[in-house]
Design a protein around this motif. Structure first.
Motif, PDB file in Angstrom:
ATOM      1  N   ASP A  22       0.828  -1.216   0.000  1.00 12.52           N
ATOM      2  CA  ASP A  22       0.000   0.000   0.000  1.00 12.52           C
ATOM      3  C   ASP A  22       0.863   1.267   0.000  1.00 12.52           C
ATOM      4  O   ASP A  22       0.430   2.311  -0.477  1.00 12.52           O
ATOM      5  N   VAL A  23       2.070   1.188   0.561  1.00  9.41           N
ATOM      6  CA  VAL A  23       2.950   2.361   0.575  1.00  9.41           C
ATOM      7  C   VAL A  23       3.263   2.783  -0.859  1.00  9.41           C
ATOM      8  O   VAL A  23       3.121   3.949  -1.230  1.00  9.41           O
ATOM      9  N   ASP A  76       0.249   4.211  -2.560  1.00  6.71           N
ATOM     10  CA  ASP A  76      -0.009   5.599  -2.138  1.00  6.71           C
ATOM     11  C   ASP A  76       0.971   6.571  -2.797  1.00  6.71           C
ATOM     12  O   ASP A  76       0.566   7.662  -3.224  1.00  6.71           O
ATOM     13  N   ILE A  77       2.236   6.194  -2.863  1.00 11.99           N
ATOM     14  CA  ILE A  77       3.239   7.056  -3.514  1.00 11.99           C
ATOM     15  C   ILE A  77       2.850   7.255  -4.986  1.00 11.99           C
ATOM     16  O   ILE A  77       2.825   8.380  -5.494  1.00 11.99           O
ATOM     17  N   GLU A 125      -0.245   9.552  -5.242  1.00 11.53           N
ATOM     18  CA  GLU A 125      -0.070  10.934  -4.777  1.00 11.53           C
ATOM     19  C   GLU A 125       0.860  11.744  -5.678  1.00 11.53           C
ATOM     20  O   GLU A 125       0.610  12.924  -5.918  1.00 11.53           O
ATOM     21  N   LYS A 168      -0.860  13.185  -8.457  1.00 12.07           N
ATOM     22  CA  LYS A 168      -1.758  14.254  -8.049  1.00 12.07           C
ATOM     23  C   LYS A 168      -0.950  15.554  -7.928  1.00 12.07           C
ATOM     24  O   LYS A 168      -1.396  16.617  -8.344  1.00 12.07           O
ATOM     25  N   ILE A 169       0.261  15.431  -7.392  1.00 12.93           N
ATOM     26  CA  ILE A 169       1.141  16.604  -7.241  1.00 12.93           C
ATOM     27  C   ILE A 169       1.649  17.069  -8.605  1.00 12.93           C
ATOM     28  O   ILE A 169       1.676  18.265  -8.892  1.00 12.93           O
ATOM     29  N   ILE A 170       2.051  16.119  -9.439  1.00 14.61           N
ATOM     30  CA  ILE A 170       2.556  16.423 -10.787  1.00 14.61           C
ATOM     31  C   ILE A 170       1.617  15.723 -11.777  1.00 14.61           C
ATOM     32  O   ILE A 170       1.844  14.575 -12.168  1.00 14.61           O
ATOM     33  N   PRO A 171       0.555  16.412 -12.210  1.00 14.67           N
ATOM     34  CA  PRO A 171      -0.478  15.757 -13.035  1.00 14.67           C
ATOM     35  C   PRO A 171       0.052  15.367 -14.428  1.00 14.67           C
ATOM     36  O   PRO A 171       0.918  16.049 -14.979  1.00 14.67           O
ATOM     37  N   ILE A 201       9.487  15.606 -15.023  1.00 15.23           N
ATOM     38  CA  ILE A 201       9.516  16.327 -13.742  1.00 15.23           C
ATOM     39  C   ILE A 201       9.716  15.336 -12.583  1.00 15.23           C
ATOM     40  O   ILE A 201      10.545  15.545 -11.702  1.00 15.23           O
ATOM     41  N   LEU A 246      12.732  15.046  -9.664  1.00 13.93           N
ATOM     42  CA  LEU A 246      12.442  15.139  -8.232  1.00 13.93           C
ATOM     43  C   LEU A 246      12.865  13.869  -7.480  1.00 13.93           C
ATOM     44  O   LEU A 246      13.359  13.945  -6.351  1.00 13.93           O
ATOM     45  N   PHE A 247      12.677  12.708  -8.086  1.00 13.22           N
ATOM     46  CA  PHE A 247      13.101  11.461  -7.438  1.00 13.22           C
ATOM     47  C   PHE A 247      14.613  11.259  -7.581  1.00 13.22           C
ATOM     48  O   PHE A 247      15.246  10.696  -6.690  1.00 13.22           O
TER      49      PHE A 247
END
Lengths: 133, 133, 133
Positions: free
Chosen positions: B57-58, B61-62, B65, B68-71, B87, B91-92
């Motif tokens: 589930d982790v 969720d990542i 999410e 959602k932050i970077i559509p 992008i 970031l990663f």
């Protein structure tokens, strides 16, 4: 040869704690003059980053804004309720690679190394590895 | 001397695939006892990160999410339509630096190394470099 | 032995400037055949990342989107008014670890190393350290 494990206690849910002194001490203790230094965080809800320490408002702004970007609650599935911390950990990163020059960490004037707690308070560890060229 | 190129196939648009076993195997094969290990991803729409693998589930969720932050769609100009993946890749991050201790990767109990696909499905590569101290 | 400091001038508030040539030149100059290369940015409102350079729209999209995710103004407390730049710096990161193979940087076809300015225009530095195995 030098890989030292440091321990610290965090006091808040999200907290940036300066570990520059501990990292610098391990570099000094290693005796390495020219090389690199790795800071590695062995957790999945914490990380390590570099930022400013002159004005504490910078860290306050970072703390506030990242929890706006990655909210603590957002219909996550993970039952432990700390998915936001896992996401922050991946975005900030678990390791840093630094340069050692003339026996010292090469850091900019305003740079501080921060252990980055995203799911505290907890007892945490980080490893500092120094490698000679 | 050891720098090994690994290949993998991703199956989804966004997918986190554990590569801990491949990285650990390259470390073992290198014979290095004390040193560091670099994981490098030679792509601009994929990356590499460390996170938990105990509860799937982790990762779910990542995955949800970050999109959602970077559509996927946000009036981007790049005609290939995968700007969100570029992008996320920045970031990663494209590389990880890990510690090798007593011949093994130094990882926390819950840490897994994930190849991070942001524009799949594709055939991808990553490089594992082991350096002795 | 090789740790070279490079200087550059940025011209915009947010700007990604290719430094691949400077990094590659330092690797060539070092004479190292097999090893690693560290790019380190000694600032707290700038960073370093890898992304595509084939289509300039990619960098344009990244530039626009990250300032949407981390807005320039968002009721920050830090009086210098550049908290967004500090946050971007931590998310993109201050250092990169690259592989040197057969005397050259190991980079993917589309990969370029970008100095990442988040609070320009300014005169900036970055350090390139090459380590032989």
């Amino acid at each position: 040869m030098t890989c030292v494990r440091h321990t610290l206690s965090t006091r808040s849910k999200v907290q940036f704690i300066s570990i520059t002194q501990q990292v610098a001490a391990t570099v000094a203790q290693s005796g390495v003059q020219e090389g690199i230094c790795i800071v590695f965080v062995p957790h999945t809800t914490a990380g390590v980053t570099i930022n400013e320490n002159a004005d504490p408002d910078v860290i306050a702004d970072i703390t506030k804004e990242i929890s706006k970007i990655i909210p603590f609650e957002d219909h996550y599935t993970h039952s432990e309720g700390n998915s936001a911390a896992h996401i922050k950990s991946s975005l900030f990163g678990s390791s840093l690679t630094l340069v050692v020059q003339s026996g010292r960490l090469l850091l900019g004037t305003w740079q501080t190394i921060y252990f980055s707690e995203f799911d505290g308070p907890r007892t945490r560890n980080f490893h500092v590895k120094v490698l000679s060229e």
